[in-house]
Design an enzyme around this catalytic site. Structure first.
Site, PDB file in Angstrom:
ATOM      1  N   ASP A 171      -5.575   4.063   2.091  1.00  0.00           N
ATOM      2  CA  ASP A 171      -4.144   4.288   2.324  1.00  0.00           C
ATOM      3  C   ASP A 171      -3.991   5.576   3.140  1.00  0.00           C
ATOM      4  O   ASP A 171      -4.948   6.334   3.338  1.00  0.00           O
ATOM      5  CB  ASP A 171      -3.365   4.332   1.004  1.00  0.00           C
TER       6      ASP A 171
HETATM    7  C1  BGC Z   1       1.824   3.355   1.769  1.00  0.00           C
HETATM    8  C2  BGC Z   1       1.213   2.028   2.149  1.00  0.00           C
HETATM    9  C3  BGC Z   1       1.518   1.698   3.588  1.00  0.00           C
HETATM   10  C4  BGC Z   1       1.031   2.842   4.453  1.00  0.00           C
HETATM   11  C5  BGC Z   1       1.231   2.592   5.929  1.00  0.00           C
HETATM   12  C6  BGC Z   1       1.503   4.444   2.763  1.00  0.00           C
HETATM   13  O1  BGC Z   1       2.275   5.556   2.519  1.00  0.00           O
HETATM   14  O2  BGC Z   1       1.377   3.723   0.486  1.00  0.00           O
HETATM   15  O3  BGC Z   1       1.711   1.024   1.320  1.00  0.00           O
HETATM   16  O4  BGC Z   1       0.920   0.500   3.948  1.00  0.00           O
HETATM   17  O5  BGC Z   1       1.715   4.015   4.086  1.00  0.00           O
HETATM   18  O6  BGC Z   1       2.545   2.618   6.294  1.00  0.00           O
END
Ligand code: BGC
Length: 764
Positions: free
Chosen positions: A283
């Site tokens: 993530d």
């Molecule tokens: C979130 C993810 C997301 C990623 C990209 C993160 O802050 O936890 O769910 O896919 O950002 O946008």
């Protein structure tokens, strides 16, 4: 068979040096051989480049990103959503030494340009066909914008509505969420992942993110292995089994070890036990966070922990680029680990068809849409159909609903005419102005003959701190815009509207930013401004229909007591206003059921229907000391899992079992007759729960095992048949063996999780 040349060399118009050197050595039709051939030719830096997923619009300026791609130092990007943008980057990738294409990712969570209801609402439909439709349309629209991969489905089970990302998941039940997980993976990925209108699914957030302590985002998760296996892991596994190409790793710790550094989770469980062969993606910034977790003393050890644990692709990477070269040079990280990770990125690109055609989803510039947000690119009909299905009727006293078309309606509430909130959080490339608000939906439904008297009545909140938070979250465009009038003046206007009307429709709940990543709440109450509005409306004595818009269960005790009808609409998406109007006016009979329990108060959390049995259970209607209870209020949910009303009535017969004694391996057929005993056509969801009456460890009071949505005309009856197999009786025992133990089981059938009829059978 003749080996084909890498066509991107031809398409790009620029022959890559590598291709010139040995074009015929590239076995394009043999995935494994191609990956090996590429790895053989790649420098360490190029391999590490493949492991980097970089955000467009993040810290790195676009021109730099293009340069880095051309230098082979970026493997994929996310957050760019037009073909033209992606084409520029793909061209840069094809100019790199080896001409390896990049892929483009995005958070397509509940729609892309057409926004479907939020995930929690999709789950409320209990309609896998509708959910598949939302996923297929999302894939078609996303791929038409040059996207290859979505960071979805998000299948984190949660039992804690304080968690802001409750809105983004599908609720509390492992079976329902698993069904949805598989459905969406198949819908996104289509018949073939290499088709131009397919996108790769990467299920998230692995694992247990929805169980963060106290519902506070990014908090720790500490959980027994049994609970994990029984209640939280099944949906991720279902997505993997449905063929998800990717897995996004969670930001939380799992029993003391951050998921991003958790070898047990990412290697032993995911790869060795579940057989996952796809791409592990960290993530956003998660590898850097290993320092803040305090499991890595510096960037070097964070990068080492992550690659050792099994993170292939590093989102928003800095550390893989900085640290992996040194780690490989010193021998701390073997080249084989880098090859394994880079090989998986290449494999994903291969599966996506990008080696055969890097412009598969980008197409030719001459075919680009003149206007990316053109109305013609939307799928409004599908959005309306799915949104109608996802609405849950919670109350309907004296048949307040459906409304008559000639009724004078006072439409009030801060969400009644809000475009942006209709989108819900994670609204991808959705455009607020393209949504239909409730006001627009009602006005169009009644046409010229009707009268909708609109008065805002209140702001979402008058709490300056909350407004600041919500607008900070959406820093590019403040979206919580205050009506500057004093609260009293707005309420008075709404009360005047109510007095002129036959019925009041009040659209209240949360601004969409209140149910979002990092938007955890300590209270589930309506903000005070909206509560004051409702109290003033109730005092008029006019029938009150509360239309809730929110991304999590709210505390609805007062509303349940005072409103005449309550419709949970979540955040219903582009066609929200039409869909809600369809239900309010009875064009569509509501059939949604809650995918999550609604607590009476925050103090009851965590509350979930499939609770393990207790030694001193509270018995409904028999209050007393020394049972498991809170003495101020009843134990159960205010609205239980699986609950939802209709404009018609349904009767369910007692379940019938094909036999009372079951041999191992033998299927059990459970049948039940459901009848529409009311006066309107409508659908309901027949739900089958199972209880293992005695187990070697404590078993839940019930667990959902099957469901079916049935549409019936008035007076129509249908026999619904479910077949249970041995696997449905299994659980993870104390040794974590997955076993079905002999003994008695109870089958419970109902139209929600609480009002059930049961029969027993014995597993021999
Ligand atoms: C979130 C993810 C997301 C990623 C990209 C993160 O802050 O936890 O769910 O896919 O950002 O946008």
């Amino acid at each position: 068979m003749m080996k084909r040349l890498l066509p991107f060399v031809l398409l790009a118009g620029a022959i890559s040096p590598f291709a010139c050197a040995a074009p015929s050595a590239l076995p394009l039709d043999d995935r494994q051989a191609l990956i090996e051939a590429l790895l053989e030719r790649m420098t360490l830096e190029e391999k590490i480049g493949q492991l980097r997923l970089i955000s467009i619009g993040g810290d790195m300026p676009r021109e730099r990103i293009v340069e880095e791609i051309a230098a082979g130092r970026i493997g994929a990007t996310f957050n760019s959503v037009t073909r033209a943008d992606n084409r520029l980057m793909q061209e840069a990738a094809l100019r790199s030494r080896l001409g390896i294409p990049i892929f483009f990712a995005y958070d397509v969570i509940h729609g892309h340009r057409t926004i479907f209801p939020i995930s929690l609402a999709l789950a409320s439909s209990w309609d896998l066909e509708a959910i598949a439709l939302s996923g297929r349309v999302s894939a078609i629209e996303a791929s038409a914008d040059g996207l290859d991969l979505t960071f979805a489905p998000m299948v984190d089970i949660t039992r804690d509505p304080r968690w802001g990302r409750t809105s983004e998941g599908f609720g509390e039940d492992p079976y329902l969420v698993s069904q949805i997980a598989g459905t969406l993976v198949r819908a996104y990925q289509g018949q073939r992942l290499s088709a131009a209108d397919s996108v790769m699914a990467s299920v998230k957030h692995f694992a247990l993110y929805g169980a963060v302590e106290g519902g506070r985002d990014y908090n720790v998760v500490d959980m027994s292995p049994q609970r994990m296996h029984q209640g939280y892991l099944p949906p991720y596994r279902a997505a993997v089994e449905a063929g998800a190409g990717g897995v996004m790793v969670a930001l939380n710790t799992v029993n003391g070890v951050p998921a991003s550094a958790n070898r047990w989770l990412l290697r032993d469980l995911l790869r060795d036990e579940w057989g996952f062969r796809g791409l592990n993606i960290s993530d956003h910034g998660a590898i850097d966070e290993l320092l803040r977790h305090g499991v890595a003393e510096d960037g070097r050890s964070a990068a080492r922990l992550a690659i050792e644990a099994g993170i292939d692709l590093s989102m928003h990477d800095s550390l893989y680029l900085q640290e992996l070269p040194g780690l490989v040079a010193s021998g701390e990280v073997p080249m084989a680990l880098i090859d394994q990770a880079a090989g998986r990125v290449l494999a994903a690109k291969y599966d996506l068809g990008l080696f055969h055609d890097p412009y598969l989803r980008i197409g030719k510039a001459t075919d680009d849409p003149a206007e990316v947000n053109a109305e013609s690119r939307l799928h409004r009909e599908a959005a309306r159909r799915v949104a109608r299905d996802s609405l849950v009727l919670l109350e309907n006293r004296q048949r307040t609903l459906p409304l008559r078309k000639d009724a004078r309606v006072a439409l009030v509430g801060p969400l009644a005419d809000s475009h942006v909130d209709m989108l819900g959080s994670w609204s991808a490339a959705g455009v607020a102005e393209q949504t239909v608000t409730l006001r627009q939906g009602l006005e169009q439904a009644v046409g010229d003959g009707g009268r909708i008297i609109h008065a805002r009545g209140a702001n979402v909140t008058d709490d300056a701190q909350m407004i600041e938070y919500l607008n900070f979250l959406n820093w590019d465009r403040p979206e919580v815009i205050q009506d500057p009038r004093p609260a009293r003046e707005m309420i008075d206007e709404a009360v005047r509207a109510a007095r002129e009307a036959d019925v009041v429709v009040a659209a209240v709940g949360e601004a969409r930013g209140m149910s979002h990543e990092s938007s955890s709440r300590t209270s589930l109450a309506l903000p005070a401004s909206q509560q004051a509005l409702l109290e003033a409306l109730v005092a008029t004595g006019k029938p009150l229909v509360v239309v809730l818009m929110n991304g999590r269960p709210l505390q609805l005790g007062w509303i349940k007591e005072h409103a005449d009808a309550v419709l949970e609409t979540w955040f219903a998406g582009t066609e929200g206003g039409h869909a809600i109007a369809d239900v309010l006016y009875g064009v569509h009979n509501p059939s949604g059921k809650l995918p999550i329990s609604f607590p009476r108060s925050v103090g009851q959390i965590p509350i979930y229907y499939n609770h393990p049995r207790l030694g001193r259970p509270y018995v409904e209607g028999r209050p007393g000391n020394y049972t498991s209870q809170y003495f101020e209020e009843p134990n159960g949910a205010l609205y239980p899992f699986g609950y939802g009303l209709s404009y018609t009535e349904f009767e369910l017969s007692k379940p019938r079992l094909s036999q009372r004694k079951l041999n191992r391996g033998q299927p059990l057929e459970v049948s039940v007759t459901v009848e529409n005993s009311g006066t309107r056509t409508g659908a309901t969801v027949v739900q089958l729960y199972l209880q293992d009456l005695v187990g070697s460890s404590v078993r839940p009071v019930k667990e959902l095992k099957r469901f079916e949505k049935v549409m019936l005309a008035p007076g129509e009856a249908r026999v619904v048949r479910f077949v249970l197999v041995e696997d449905d009786l299994k659980f993870h025992d104390v040794r974590l063996d997955y076993v079905a133990e002999p003994g008695e089981f109870e089958v419970q059938l109902g139209l929600d999780s609480q009002a059930v009829l049961s029969e027993r059978f014995e597993l021999l």
